[in-house]
Design a protein around this motif. Structure first.
Motif, PDB file in Angstrom:
ATOM      1  N   PHE A  62       0.826  -1.209   0.000  1.00 31.92           N
ATOM      2  CA  PHE A  62       0.000   0.000   0.000  1.00 31.92           C
ATOM      3  C   PHE A  62       0.860   1.259   0.000  1.00 31.92           C
ATOM      4  O   PHE A  62       0.632   2.205  -0.734  1.00 31.92           O
ATOM      5  CB  PHE A  62      -0.903   0.034   1.238  1.00 31.92           C
ATOM      6  CG  PHE A  62      -2.144  -0.809   1.124  1.00 31.92           C
ATOM      7  CD1 PHE A  62      -2.747  -1.039  -0.109  1.00 31.92           C
ATOM      8  CD2 PHE A  62      -2.738  -1.349   2.255  1.00 31.92           C
ATOM      9  CE1 PHE A  62      -3.907  -1.797  -0.212  1.00 31.92           C
ATOM     10  CE2 PHE A  62      -3.903  -2.111   2.161  1.00 31.92           C
ATOM     11  CZ  PHE A  62      -4.483  -2.327   0.926  1.00 31.92           C
ATOM     12  N   PHE A  63       1.860   1.240   0.859  1.00 37.95           N
ATOM     13  CA  PHE A  63       2.710   2.413   1.024  1.00 37.95           C
ATOM     14  C   PHE A  63       3.412   2.771  -0.289  1.00 37.95           C
ATOM     15  O   PHE A  63       3.391   3.923  -0.729  1.00 37.95           O
ATOM     16  CB  PHE A  63       3.731   2.139   2.132  1.00 37.95           C
ATOM     17  CG  PHE A  63       4.710   3.257   2.355  1.00 37.95           C
ATOM     18  CD1 PHE A  63       4.313   4.426   2.991  1.00 37.95           C
ATOM     19  CD2 PHE A  63       6.026   3.138   1.921  1.00 37.95           C
ATOM     20  CE1 PHE A  63       5.214   5.462   3.189  1.00 37.95           C
ATOM     21  CE2 PHE A  63       6.931   4.172   2.118  1.00 37.95           C
ATOM     22  CZ  PHE A  63       6.522   5.334   2.751  1.00 37.95           C
ATOM     23  N   LEU A  64       4.005   1.793  -0.941  1.00 36.77           N
ATOM     24  CA  LEU A  64       4.712   2.058  -2.189  1.00 36.77           C
ATOM     25  C   LEU A  64       3.757   2.587  -3.259  1.00 36.77           C
ATOM     26  O   LEU A  64       4.072   3.538  -3.972  1.00 36.77           O
ATOM     27  CB  LEU A  64       5.414   0.796  -2.695  1.00 36.77           C
ATOM     28  CG  LEU A  64       6.544   0.265  -1.815  1.00 36.77           C
ATOM     29  CD1 LEU A  64       7.073  -1.049  -2.372  1.00 36.77           C
ATOM     30  CD2 LEU A  64       7.681   1.283  -1.704  1.00 36.77           C
ATOM     31  N   LEU A 115      -4.683   0.665   4.591  1.00 38.74           N
ATOM     32  CA  LEU A 115      -4.551   1.533   3.420  1.00 38.74           C
ATOM     33  C   LEU A 115      -4.551   3.006   3.829  1.00 38.74           C
ATOM     34  O   LEU A 115      -3.732   3.799   3.364  1.00 38.74           O
ATOM     35  CB  LEU A 115      -5.681   1.247   2.425  1.00 38.74           C
ATOM     36  CG  LEU A 115      -5.787   2.169   1.201  1.00 38.74           C
ATOM     37  CD1 LEU A 115      -4.524   2.131   0.370  1.00 38.74           C
ATOM     38  CD2 LEU A 115      -6.984   1.764   0.341  1.00 38.74           C
ATOM     39  N   SER A 116      -5.457   3.361   4.721  1.00 39.16           N
ATOM     40  CA  SER A 116      -5.510   4.751   5.170  1.00 39.16           C
ATOM     41  C   SER A 116      -4.210   5.148   5.862  1.00 39.16           C
ATOM     42  O   SER A 116      -3.701   6.245   5.665  1.00 39.16           O
ATOM     43  CB  SER A 116      -6.658   4.960   6.154  1.00 39.16           C
ATOM     44  OG  SER A 116      -7.857   4.617   5.545  1.00 39.16           O
ATOM     45  N   ILE A 117      -3.692   4.231   6.675  1.00 42.11           N
ATOM     46  CA  ILE A 117      -2.446   4.527   7.382  1.00 42.11           C
ATOM     47  C   ILE A 117      -1.309   4.707   6.373  1.00 42.11           C
ATOM     48  O   ILE A 117      -0.529   5.653   6.445  1.00 42.11           O
ATOM     49  CB  ILE A 117      -2.108   3.383   8.372  1.00 42.11           C
ATOM     50  CG1 ILE A 117      -3.229   3.265   9.412  1.00 42.11           C
ATOM     51  CG2 ILE A 117      -0.776   3.636   9.055  1.00 42.11           C
ATOM     52  CD1 ILE A 117      -3.103   2.046  10.311  1.00 42.11           C
ATOM     53  N   GLU A 160       1.978  10.402   2.231  1.00 43.03           N
ATOM     54  CA  GLU A 160       1.855  11.842   2.032  1.00 43.03           C
ATOM     55  C   GLU A 160       2.764  12.628   2.964  1.00 43.03           C
ATOM     56  O   GLU A 160       3.313  13.664   2.593  1.00 43.03           O
ATOM     57  CB  GLU A 160       0.385  12.258   2.191  1.00 43.03           C
ATOM     58  CG  GLU A 160      -0.382  11.925   0.921  1.00 43.03           C
ATOM     59  CD  GLU A 160      -1.884  12.043   1.032  1.00 43.03           C
ATOM     60  OE1 GLU A 160      -2.386  12.390   2.124  1.00 43.03           O
ATOM     61  OE2 GLU A 160      -2.562  11.772   0.011  1.00 43.03           O
ATOM     62  N   THR A 161       2.943  12.109   4.183  1.00 45.89           N
ATOM     63  CA  THR A 161       3.845  12.763   5.124  1.00 45.89           C
ATOM     64  C   THR A 161       5.268  12.797   4.569  1.00 45.89           C
ATOM     65  O   THR A 161       5.944  13.816   4.615  1.00 45.89           O
ATOM     66  CB  THR A 161       3.833  12.024   6.483  1.00 45.89           C
ATOM     67  OG1 THR A 161       2.481  11.848   6.871  1.00 45.89           O
ATOM     68  CG2 THR A 161       4.573  12.811   7.539  1.00 45.89           C
ATOM     69  N   VAL A 162       5.702  11.673   4.051  1.00 46.48           N
ATOM     70  CA  VAL A 162       7.051  11.596   3.488  1.00 46.48           C
ATOM     71  C   VAL A 162       7.218  12.611   2.357  1.00 46.48           C
ATOM     72  O   VAL A 162       8.177  13.375   2.320  1.00 46.48           O
ATOM     73  CB  VAL A 162       7.340  10.171   2.959  1.00 46.48           C
ATOM     74  CG1 VAL A 162       8.574  10.168   2.067  1.00 46.48           C
ATOM     75  CG2 VAL A 162       7.536   9.204   4.115  1.00 46.48           C
ATOM     76  N   LEU A 163       6.264  12.634   1.436  1.00 47.75           N
ATOM     77  CA  LEU A 163       6.403  13.499   0.263  1.00 47.75           C
ATOM     78  C   LEU A 163       6.221  14.968   0.590  1.00 47.75           C
ATOM     79  O   LEU A 163       6.740  15.830  -0.107  1.00 47.75           O
ATOM     80  CB  LEU A 163       5.419  13.068  -0.825  1.00 47.75           C
ATOM     81  CG  LEU A 163       5.797  11.734  -1.478  1.00 47.75           C
ATOM     82  CD1 LEU A 163       4.700  11.258  -2.403  1.00 47.75           C
ATOM     83  CD2 LEU A 163       7.108  11.853  -2.240  1.00 47.75           C
ATOM     84  N   LYS A 164       5.508  15.255   1.650  1.00 49.68           N
ATOM     85  CA  LYS A 164       5.303  16.648   2.021  1.00 49.68           C
ATOM     86  C   LYS A 164       6.638  17.301   2.363  1.00 49.68           C
ATOM     87  O   LYS A 164       6.902  18.426   1.996  1.00 49.68           O
ATOM     88  CB  LYS A 164       4.338  16.732   3.214  1.00 49.68           C
ATOM     89  CG  LYS A 164       3.405  17.935   3.123  1.00 49.68           C
ATOM     90  CD  LYS A 164       2.395  17.946   4.250  1.00 49.68           C
ATOM     91  CE  LYS A 164       1.107  17.242   3.856  1.00 49.68           C
ATOM     92  NZ  LYS A 164       0.256  16.965   5.036  1.00 49.68           N
TER      93      LYS A 164
END
Ligand code: ADP
Ligand code: MG
Length: 683
Positions: free
Chosen positions: A212-214, A641-643, A649-653
């Motif tokens: 999910f994360f990837l 999935l939500s997590i 999004e946190t990483v990319l922010k």
């Protein structure tokens, strides 16, 4: 040789592929049941015993091999229909075997069809209790000796030589720690050879999260890059057209959801990147007016818009509707479909090119090469799942700077699906219906009760209402569809005699003009009843129609049923949907009809649909490849999935291009996987 087969049969090309070929399940070699314990309730079982007799029966296609396995407590029949030659080679009367498989009863005797079988090795059975992986394999591979057991050996050998360096971490350390995840290396080792159940569960959890994360990181990156890099048309202002329409011609107060969505689109198109937005709103939530307002903004900025609809009828309806709404506003609107007359077409194409047409409504006829715009700034696609990706790509070629794209769909998409299959799009929802709508009453009736349904319909017609009868498509044969519909038409006529009732009919094979005439007759109230196939599914708006009768409702999918139901309940009258079905129904069909009767909420229905059919089967997602998760499942693992989305999004922010050292593992991994995942952009 083996390598070739592995490639062909399982798509395993590299060591990494083999490592990522996860077990189907695990067996505990020390857990062996006795044959006498098999009952009707037994599912899978592992037994050991001696082969007493082997027989082949039947000829050619009917051929089967039967062997009897016996222990102190009983006998079980082992049956093979395929791979008989291979079984004959490895199976010997009098030898002891360990057998695993799903039990069933035939003529009162227990049997196992296509069991897994291997010579019994007492040493293995005496060992410590551990979970041995069983890998998915194929009959062909088995025939070459690459059975589940052999694959396990290969994988075991591989695992002993790979190290933590080879299976490097691809989730940032902070997240691994925060969520207490197994390291990637540990997880890979454990999913193949778990020490115990807990170990196995931790491995699965980690790997599902990783999937999910990837996927979320990838999609958020695409979205981010588009926002930063893609050049788009800028709609700087809201001008005279928009304002005079909004202030003088708007026939109703917009709902808050409509206002919010227009604001979102307004913000998006005022920036210098290309908008790529999915707008979803349940049937009747009022997407058309949103489309019009956005097209007026485009016109105010000197840009042309194109509104595409999947069918001729719908394009025509949009055109009439928009023309009506616009009244005398100078917004140059035209309709282009397959049946536009040649002479009209010629001037229309000129007007498009010189820019005097500001809004072009049409079917896929608009993507033809000869259709050229002066300055196309906005494309709106209604009911997107009917337009192919390639078709849409052709539209982009019609402008130097890619136009903004708004894809509208009335098939509500469950949140999890929107996050995965459409995660690279921006996305707006109209989650509110215009005020004053009465909920549609939905009932399910067996076909045996048809007469009383018809009485009810007569009653409604007597009150001045109109009625739809819809027949399913039986996709194998157009001819059969037609016959089916004709039979339905005759049946309806037998209940509603011609001297009293007027009936019109539409179906897919009818010439466009005739379709239009029949549709118009119904729309204008000239006919009481419209008999048709699912061509009336999409978008048709007849406020006076208050009953939708769906024949053979069990043959329709949930989203189709919901769409069809959305054709009524559009006026102020109480509306009804009658689902007629055969008496005998499968479990899934029953579940579908039940949820239809229970709710009018398209999002709830979409969630149920996803649950019933599974993520891979939902229309419009199959080709996206976004849902090809190996372990994770967006229905069962939606919380995870939500997590994952949150952390992606946190990483990319804080690091939009993943240049920080802490993100190098993630970046390298994504880079190494490029091209491997079949995921295409939606638009
Ligand atoms: P859909 O989202 O299914 O395309 P439509 O745009 O066809 O829905 O709108 C359905 C009906 O609701 C139309 O008759 C339209 O005029 C009406 N409508 C749309 N918005 C509103 C509103 N804010 N208030 C009242 N009626 C509305
Ligand atoms: Mg619509």
């Amino acid at each position: 040789m083996r390598a070739d087969l592995l490639k062909k049969e399982l798509g395993i090309f590299t060591f990494e592929d083999l490592m990522n070929h996860y077990p189907l399940r695990y067996i505990d070699r020390t857990k062996i049941d006795v044959i006498g314990s098999i009952t009707l309730q037994t599912d899978y079982i592992q037994v050991k015993g001696t082969i007493r007799e082997i027989q082949t029966l039947g000829e050619r296609r009917q051929k089967r091999l039967i062997a009897w396995l016996e222990d102190d407590t009983g006998v079980v029949e082992l049956t093979w229909f395929q791979g008989i030659q291979w079984v004959q080679k490895i199976l010997h009367e009098g030898s002891r075997y360990l057998v695993y498989g799903k039990t069933s009863f035939f003529n009162g005797r227990p049997q196992i069809t296509h069991p897994e079988i291997e010579l019994f090795d007492p040493a293995l059975a005496k060992g410590k209790s551990f979970l041995e992986p069983v890998y998915p394999t194929t009959e062909k591979l088995k025939a070459k000796g690459l059975n589940a057991r052999q694959l396990a050996k290969l994988t075991a050998a591989l695992i002993t030589v790979v190290s933590e360096k080879d299976v490097y971490e691809n989730i940032p350390e902070v997240i691994v720690q925060k969520l207490d995840l197994l390291k990637r290396y540990e997880a890979i080792v454990s999913i193949h050879f778990p020490k115990n159940l807990q170990d196995y569960e931790k491995a699965i959890h980690r790997l599902k999260f990783e999937e999910f994360f990837l996927a979320q990181v990838r999609m958020a990156m695409i979205r981010g890059r588009r926002h930063r890099k893609s050049k788009g048309v800028v709609f700087e202002k809201v001008g005279a057209l928009f304002n005079s329409f909004y202030n003088h011609h708007l026939p109703f107060e917009l709902t808050n959801a409509q206002k919010r969505v227009i604001k979102e689109i307004r913000n998006d198109t005022a920036k210098s990147h290309q908008m790529n937005r999915l707008l979803q709103g349940d049937v009747g939530s009022g997407k058309t007016i949103v489309a019009l307002l956005v097209m007026l903004i485009a016109a105010d900025n000197g840009y042309q818009s194109c509104l595409m609809a999947p069918t001729e009828i719908l394009a025509q309806q949009h055109y009439n509707n928009l023309k009506n709404l616009l009244k005398d506003l100078p917004a140059g609107i035209a309709l282009l479909t397959g049946s536009t007359k040649q002479s009209e077409r010629k001037t229309m194409l000129e007007d498009l090119k010189n820019g005097s047409i500001k809004i072009l409504v049409g079917t896929h006829a608009v993507i033809e090469k000869v259709v050229q715009f002066n300055n196309l700034g906005l494309v709106i696609i209604d009911e997107q799942h009917r337009f192919g990706v390639a078709q849409r790509a052709k539209l982009w070629e019609k402008a130097e700077t890619p136009p903004h794209v708004l894809v509208m769909t009335a098939t509500p998409i469950p949140r999890t699906l929107a996050m995965t299959a459409y995660g690279d799009l921006d996305y707006s929802v109209i989650d509110e219906l215009p005020p004053g709508r009465q909920p549609i009453i939905t009932v399910h009736r067996f076909e045996t009760k048809r007469a009383s349904v018809m009485d009810f319909v007569k009653n409604e017609i007597a009150k001045g209402r109109q009625v739809f009868f819809v027949y399913p498509l039986i996709e194998e044969s157009e001819k059969m569809d037609y016959e089916n519909l004709m039979a339905g038409y005759e049946q309806v006529k037998s209940f509603f005699p011609e001297h009293k009732y007027r009936i019109s009919m539409i179906h897919g094979k009818m010439p466009a003009e005739q379709k239009e005439v029949n549709m118009q007759r119904f729309k204008s109230g000239d006919t009481h009843i419209l008999v048709g196939t699912t061509v009336i599914e999409v978008g048709i708006d007849v406020p006076n129609a208050s009953v939708m009768v769906i024949e053979s409702a069990e043959k329709f999918g949930l989203s189709q049923l919901h769409q069809l139901r959305g054709r009524v309940g559009r006026g102020g009258d109480k509306s009804y949907c009658v689902l007629l079905s055969a008496y005998k129904l499968g479990e899934e069909a029953k579940a579908r009809l039940k949820i239809m009767c229970a709710t009018n909420d398209g999002f709830k229905i979409a969630e149920k649909d996803l649950e019933l059919r599974g993520p891979g089967e939902i229309e419009g997602t199959k080709q996206s490849g976004m849902l090809n998760f190996k372990l994770a499942n967006i229905v069962n693992d939606k919380d995870l999935l939500s997590i994952a989305k949150f952390y992606a999004e946190t990483v990319l922010k804080e690091d939009e291009e993943l240049v920080q050292p802490g993100h190098s593992g993630l970046k390298n991994y994504l880079f190494s996987q490029k091209g491997k995942t079949a995921w295409s952009k939606i638009s």
